[in-house]
Design a protein around this motif. Sequence first.
Motif, short mmCIF file in Angstrom:
data_model
loop_
_atom_site.label_atom_id
_atom_site.label_comp_id
_atom_site.label_asym_id
_atom_site.label_seq_id
_atom_site.Cartn_x
_atom_site.Cartn_y
_atom_site.Cartn_z
N GLU A 115 1.79 -0.05 8.43
CA GLU A 115 1.49 1.29 7.95
C GLU A 115 2.75 1.98 7.45
O GLU A 115 2.76 2.62 6.39
CB GLU A 115 0.83 2.12 9.05
CG GLU A 115 0.41 3.51 8.59
CD GLU A 115 -0.39 4.26 9.63
OE1 GLU A 115 -0.19 5.48 9.76
OE2 GLU A 115 -1.22 3.62 10.32
N GLU A 116 3.84 1.86 8.20
CA GLU A 116 5.10 2.47 7.79
C GLU A 116 5.61 1.85 6.49
O GLU A 116 6.07 2.56 5.58
CB GLU A 116 6.13 2.34 8.91
CG GLU A 116 5.81 3.21 10.12
CD GLU A 116 6.62 2.86 11.34
OE1 GLU A 116 6.42 3.51 12.38
OE2 GLU A 116 7.45 1.93 11.27
N GLU A 117 5.55 0.54 6.41
CA GLU A 117 6.02 -0.16 5.21
C GLU A 117 5.24 0.29 3.97
O GLU A 117 5.82 0.51 2.89
CB GLU A 117 5.87 -1.67 5.40
CG GLU A 117 6.19 -2.50 4.17
CD GLU A 117 5.80 -3.95 4.35
OE1 GLU A 117 5.71 -4.66 3.33
OE2 GLU A 117 5.57 -4.38 5.49
N GLN A 118 3.94 0.44 4.11
CA GLN A 118 3.09 0.75 2.96
C GLN A 118 3.02 2.24 2.64
O GLN A 118 2.97 2.61 1.46
CB GLN A 118 1.67 0.21 3.21
CG GLN A 118 1.59 -1.29 3.35
CD GLN A 118 1.99 -2.01 2.07
OE1 GLN A 118 1.66 -1.58 0.96
NE2 GLN A 118 2.71 -3.12 2.22
N LEU A 119 3.01 3.09 3.66
CA LEU A 119 2.70 4.49 3.42
C LEU A 119 3.90 5.44 3.40
O LEU A 119 3.85 6.46 2.71
CB LEU A 119 1.69 5.00 4.46
CG LEU A 119 0.31 4.33 4.44
CD1 LEU A 119 -0.65 5.07 5.35
CD2 LEU A 119 -0.26 4.21 3.03
N ILE A 120 4.95 5.13 4.14
CA ILE A 120 6.08 6.06 4.14
C ILE A 120 6.67 6.24 2.75
O ILE A 120 6.94 7.39 2.33
CB ILE A 120 7.16 5.63 5.17
CG1 ILE A 120 6.65 5.93 6.59
CG2 ILE A 120 8.48 6.36 4.92
CD1 ILE A 120 7.60 5.52 7.70
N PRO A 121 6.85 5.17 1.96
CA PRO A 121 7.35 5.39 0.59
C PRO A 121 6.41 6.27 -0.26
O PRO A 121 6.86 7.06 -1.08
CB PRO A 121 7.45 3.98 0.00
CG PRO A 121 7.60 3.09 1.19
CD PRO A 121 6.76 3.73 2.26
N VAL A 122 5.12 6.15 -0.01
CA VAL A 122 4.14 6.96 -0.75
C VAL A 122 4.22 8.42 -0.29
O VAL A 122 4.25 9.35 -1.10
CB VAL A 122 2.71 6.41 -0.56
CG1 VAL A 122 1.68 7.31 -1.22
CG2 VAL A 122 2.62 5.00 -1.09
#
Length: 278
Positions: free
Chosen positions: A265-272
């Motif tokens: 979740e962090e890998e996918q969503l934090i940049p977003v």
Amino acid sequence: MPDDFNQQIIDEFRTNDGRVGEPFEGARLILLTTTGARSGAPHTTPVGYLPDGGERILVIASAGGADRHPDWFHNLVADPAVTVEDGVFTYPARAEVLTGAERDAVFARAVEADPGWADYQAKTDRLIPVVALYAQHAGPPHGVSFGEALRRIHDAFRRELALIRDEVNRSGPTLGAQLRVNCLTVCGGLHAHHTREDAGMFAGLAAQRPDLADVLDRLRAEHRRVAELVDEIQQAVTAADADRDEVREHVARLVADLEAHLAYEEEQLIPVLDAPAG
């Protein structure tokens, strides 16, 4: 504790999102701010706490077994409106001093988990008070990005589950009452967090970013898997003859699955979440 030592712990706590080193490393710690009963000034004190479900936490005014109550206890008796910092959230709370059978049951639960509380009581003639702190409201961490807020919330779950895993490993063949409460509290917190994500953040991202459909579908599926593991733990710890080894296996599976989920979740969503607007 001396004021300079207290301030050192407070500074370390605030700098490291609730993490501190010895002598409180691995302990459940909050910063409790009360209003001075005589001065009217705010006073912040590091205090250990016990989980007690989703609505409140418990603190014990032991003062190391001293013959007088700690100052923070006198303060909250005079004014029960306090502020709690837990490393992720800072929130107003209402303090309630427990009495009678409720106080005795909670204190006995604490002693079962840590006999040091009984040692403190044995050192003094005063009845050591137990205080419930009821959160009035809490929101996302202030002053940080959405992505950083998510990471901090995840780290709080990571730390709590690591504590529970250690407590289960140190437990006897059966689980003590406080350890059962600790397990149920973090399980309830995970359920609430994932429910809010599904209905809030995921729904908003789905509307704004259709390209994230596969990511969000996977995260929702992982939420369902975590919910199954949480249900297994809840059933295991509420059984009359709760078995330590069975609970340890459930907790280990939850920790492994949840860590993989949080990392994805962090890998996918934090940049977003932290991408510049527009």
